[in-house]
Design a protein around this motif. Structure first.
Motif, PDB file in Angstrom:
ATOM      1  N   VAL A 136      41.120  53.265  55.263  1.00 17.28           N
ATOM      2  CA  VAL A 136      40.081  52.292  54.909  1.00 17.28           C
ATOM      3  C   VAL A 136      39.787  52.370  53.408  1.00 17.28           C
ATOM      4  CG1 VAL A 136      37.634  51.731  55.193  1.00 17.28           C
ATOM      5  CG2 VAL A 136      39.045  52.167  57.200  1.00 17.28           C
ATOM      6  N   ALA A 137      39.721  53.574  52.865  1.00 17.59           N
ATOM      7  CA  ALA A 137      39.469  53.741  51.435  1.00 17.59           C
ATOM      8  C   ALA A 137      40.602  53.134  50.607  1.00 17.59           C
ATOM      9  CB  ALA A 137      39.292  55.214  51.092  1.00 17.59           C
ATOM     10  N   ILE A 138      41.838  53.392  50.996  1.00 17.87           N
ATOM     11  CA  ILE A 138      42.991  52.833  50.279  1.00 17.87           C
ATOM     12  C   ILE A 138      42.989  51.312  50.377  1.00 17.87           C
ATOM     13  CG2 ILE A 138      45.511  52.664  50.291  1.00 17.87           C
ATOM     14  CD1 ILE A 138      45.567  55.629  51.080  1.00 17.87           C
ATOM     15  N   GLY A 139      42.718  50.787  51.557  1.00 21.21           N
ATOM     16  CA  GLY A 139      42.649  49.339  51.733  1.00 21.21           C
ATOM     17  C   GLY A 139      41.556  48.713  50.892  1.00 21.21           C
ATOM     18  N   SER A 140      40.415  49.398  50.799  1.00 22.52           N
ATOM     19  CA  SER A 140      39.308  48.895  49.985  1.00 22.52           C
ATOM     20  C   SER A 140      39.679  48.850  48.509  1.00 22.52           C
ATOM     21  CB  SER A 140      38.066  49.774  50.177  1.00 22.52           C
ATOM     22  OG  SER A 140      37.637  49.728  51.510  1.00 22.52           O
ATOM     23  N   VAL A 141      40.347  49.891  48.031  1.00 27.69           N
ATOM     24  CA  VAL A 141      40.769  49.932  46.625  1.00 27.69           C
ATOM     25  C   VAL A 141      41.762  48.802  46.341  1.00 27.69           C
ATOM     26  CG1 VAL A 141      42.052  51.293  44.921  1.00 27.69           C
ATOM     27  CG2 VAL A 141      40.282  52.371  46.313  1.00 27.69           C
ATOM     28  N   ILE A 142      42.692  48.587  47.233  1.00 31.24           N
ATOM     29  CA  ILE A 142      43.679  47.515  47.055  1.00 31.24           C
ATOM     30  C   ILE A 142      42.985  46.152  47.048  1.00 31.24           C
ATOM     31  CG2 ILE A 142      45.630  46.328  48.147  1.00 31.24           C
ATOM     32  CD1 ILE A 142      46.623  49.114  49.025  1.00 31.24           C
ATOM     33  N   LEU A 143      42.046  45.950  47.950  1.00 28.06           N
ATOM     34  CA  LEU A 143      41.308  44.689  48.008  1.00 28.06           C
ATOM     35  C   LEU A 143      40.512  44.444  46.735  1.00 28.06           C
ATOM     36  CD1 LEU A 143      40.496  42.202  49.636  1.00 28.06           C
ATOM     37  CD2 LEU A 143      38.628  43.568  50.603  1.00 28.06           C
ATOM     38  N   ILE A 144      39.847  45.478  46.240  1.00 23.87           N
ATOM     39  CA  ILE A 144      39.087  45.343  44.994  1.00 23.87           C
ATOM     40  C   ILE A 144      40.018  45.019  43.833  1.00 23.87           C
ATOM     41  CG2 ILE A 144      37.728  46.650  43.305  1.00 23.87           C
ATOM     42  CD1 ILE A 144      36.400  48.046  45.743  1.00 23.87           C
ATOM     43  N   ALA A 145      41.175  45.673  43.763  1.00 20.96           N
ATOM     44  CA  ALA A 145      42.136  45.394  42.689  1.00 20.96           C
ATOM     45  C   ALA A 145      42.624  43.949  42.751  1.00 20.96           C
ATOM     46  CB  ALA A 145      43.317  46.352  42.777  1.00 20.96           C
ATOM     47  N   LEU A 146      42.892  43.450  43.944  1.00 23.69           N
ATOM     48  CA  LEU A 146      43.332  42.059  44.089  1.00 23.69           C
ATOM     49  C   LEU A 146      42.233  41.085  43.679  1.00 23.69           C
ATOM     50  CD1 LEU A 146      45.315  42.259  47.438  1.00 23.69           C
ATOM     51  CD2 LEU A 146      46.249  41.895  45.145  1.00 23.69           C
ATOM     52  N   LEU A 147      41.001  41.380  44.045  1.00 24.49           N
ATOM     53  CA  LEU A 147      39.876  40.512  43.661  1.00 24.49           C
ATOM     54  C   LEU A 147      39.678  40.494  42.148  1.00 24.49           C
ATOM     55  CD1 LEU A 147      37.308  41.310  46.485  1.00 24.49           C
ATOM     56  CD2 LEU A 147      38.517  39.157  46.090  1.00 24.49           C
ATOM     57  N   ILE A 148      39.805  41.646  41.516  1.00 27.04           N
ATOM     58  CA  ILE A 148      39.673  41.715  40.060  1.00 27.04           C
ATOM     59  C   ILE A 148      40.793  40.918  39.398  1.00 27.04           C
ATOM     60  CG2 ILE A 148      39.861  43.270  38.067  1.00 27.04           C
ATOM     61  CD1 ILE A 148      38.286  45.329  39.761  1.00 27.04           C
ATOM     62  N   HIS A 149      42.003  41.063  39.894  1.00 23.95           N
ATOM     63  CA  HIS A 149      43.135  40.309  39.332  1.00 23.95           C
ATOM     64  C   HIS A 149      42.913  38.807  39.491  1.00 23.95           C
ATOM     65  CE1 HIS A 149      47.206  39.392  38.098  1.00 23.95           C
ATOM     66  NE2 HIS A 149      47.319  38.624  39.166  1.00 23.95           N
ATOM     67  N   ALA A 179      40.023  37.256  39.828  1.00 22.69           N
ATOM     68  CA  ALA A 179      38.905  36.848  38.974  1.00 22.69           C
ATOM     69  C   ALA A 179      39.366  36.705  37.525  1.00 22.69           C
ATOM     70  CB  ALA A 179      37.764  37.852  39.079  1.00 22.69           C
ATOM     71  N   PHE A 180      40.164  37.659  37.030  1.00 23.60           N
ATOM     72  CA  PHE A 180      40.670  37.554  35.663  1.00 23.60           C
ATOM     73  C   PHE A 180      41.581  36.350  35.513  1.00 23.60           C
ATOM     74  CE2 PHE A 180      43.936  38.287  32.468  1.00 23.60           C
ATOM     75  CZ  PHE A 180      43.139  38.391  31.350  1.00 23.60           C
ATOM     76  N   ASP A 181      42.433  36.139  36.493  1.00 30.04           N
ATOM     77  CA  ASP A 181      43.354  35.005  36.446  1.00 30.04           C
ATOM     78  C   ASP A 181      42.579  33.689  36.379  1.00 30.04           C
ATOM     79  OD1 ASP A 181      46.085  34.101  36.462  1.00 30.04           O
ATOM     80  OD2 ASP A 181      45.715  33.359  38.494  1.00 30.04           O
ATOM     81  N   THR A 182      41.534  33.583  37.158  1.00 26.49           N
ATOM     82  CA  THR A 182      40.707  32.376  37.159  1.00 26.49           C
ATOM     83  C   THR A 182      39.961  32.233  35.839  1.00 26.49           C
ATOM     84  OG1 THR A 182      40.430  32.568  39.547  1.00 26.49           O
ATOM     85  CG2 THR A 182      38.863  31.174  38.391  1.00 26.49           C
ATOM     86  N   TRP A 183      39.397  33.336  35.325  1.00 25.45           N
ATOM     87  CA  TRP A 183      38.631  33.286  34.077  1.00 25.45           C
ATOM     88  C   TRP A 183      39.524  32.943  32.891  1.00 25.45           C
ATOM     89  CZ3 TRP A 183      39.144  36.517  29.765  1.00 25.45           C
ATOM     90  CH2 TRP A 183      38.208  36.317  28.775  1.00 25.45           C
TER      91      TRP A 183
END
Length: 65
Positions: free
Chosen positions: A10-23, A25-29
């Motif tokens: 669950v921790a690894i999945g959460s980190v991966i999800l956060i990294a994808l969301l950040i990517h 968000a940056f791509d959109t910005w």
């Protein structure tokens, strides 16, 4: 032991999800940033540092924009 392994997954999945969301968000910005010969500017008119501008130009070039 089974619960510990599940917590780790669950921790690894959460980190991966956060990294994808950040990517995403940056791509959109970065798509909203205006690029000029003299530098880069946000839609609100704020001038970006030269290093950030270079990064965005390089990123867009690699994306084929």
């Amino acid at each position: 032991m089974h619960e510990d392994g599940l917590k780790v997954l669950v921790a690894i999945g959460s980190v991966i999800l956060i990294a994808l969301l950040i990517h995403w968000a940056f791509d959109t910005w970065q798509a909203t940033v205006n690029i000029y010969a003299s530098g880069c500017e946000t839609p609100s008119g704020r001038q970006l540092p030269a290093e950030m501008c270079k990064y965005i130009v390089h990123y867009r070039y690699q994306q084929g924009e």
